[in-house]
Scaffold this active site. Sequence first.
Site, PDB file in Angstrom:
ATOM      1  N   HIS A  22      14.696   9.073  -0.538  1.00  0.00           N
ATOM      2  CA  HIS A  22      13.826   9.495   0.562  1.00  0.00           C
ATOM      3  C   HIS A  22      12.476   9.947  -0.143  1.00  0.00           C
ATOM      4  O   HIS A  22      12.763  10.786  -1.054  1.00  0.00           O
ATOM      5  CB  HIS A  22      14.452  10.840   1.400  1.00  0.00           C
ATOM      6  N   ASP A  69       9.473   7.049   6.417  1.00  0.00           N
ATOM      7  CA  ASP A  69       9.598   8.346   6.386  1.00  0.00           C
ATOM      8  C   ASP A  69       9.237   8.978   7.611  1.00  0.00           C
ATOM      9  O   ASP A  69       8.126   8.672   8.095  1.00  0.00           O
ATOM     10  CB  ASP A  69       8.994   8.893   5.365  1.00  0.00           C
ATOM     11  N   TYR A 118      -5.092   2.866  -6.357  1.00  0.00           N
ATOM     12  CA  TYR A 118      -4.437   2.367  -7.657  1.00  0.00           C
ATOM     13  C   TYR A 118      -3.770   3.644  -8.358  1.00  0.00           C
ATOM     14  O   TYR A 118      -2.565   3.406  -9.099  1.00  0.00           O
ATOM     15  CB  TYR A 118      -5.741   2.142  -8.766  1.00  0.00           C
ATOM     16  N   TYR A 136      -7.921  -7.125   0.215  1.00  0.00           N
ATOM     17  CA  TYR A 136      -7.622  -5.904   0.837  1.00  0.00           C
ATOM     18  C   TYR A 136      -5.971  -5.913   1.461  1.00  0.00           C
ATOM     19  O   TYR A 136      -5.794  -5.537   2.558  1.00  0.00           O
ATOM     20  CB  TYR A 136      -8.532  -5.260   1.866  1.00  0.00           C
TER      21      TYR A 136
END
Length: 150
Positions: A22, A69, A118, A136
């Site tokens: 998690h 999440d 990055y 992208y």
Amino acid sequence: MLKAIDPLLNPDLLYVLASMGHGDTIAIVDSNFPIHSVAQETVYGHPLRLDGVSAPRAARAVLSVLPLDTFIPTAAFRMEVVGEPEKWTDVQHEFQQEVFDAEGPTFKLGGIERFAFYEAAKKSFAVLQTGEGRLYGCFLLTKGVIPPKA
């Protein structure tokens, strides 16, 4: 082959997704991404690949087993277009649709600046490079939990 498992989920990728806990993040990136230099800094330490597969298709496979999440405001991010952070590319719209299909309309992609992406990818659990050729086509997904059945 495994029953009811997307065939794109190869043994290495399944191992990584099952090993994530998690709050861990996986980066799903395009074919232009510097995979080796970034992946060596991740928890897993090695690049994962799905050559010949688009980023949205990879997302569909990953999200078939990975819950996002719900304890954080944004569990999925897209790399922003340099100089035009509000602009969305076709691949980003398609990836967003895969997230909606898997998790529902409340899971909107957040934006993250290119160089910040990055750095976030280096801190992720793993990096999965797709064959996505459109610019992208880089995303971050944060793993959530599967609540017990009542």
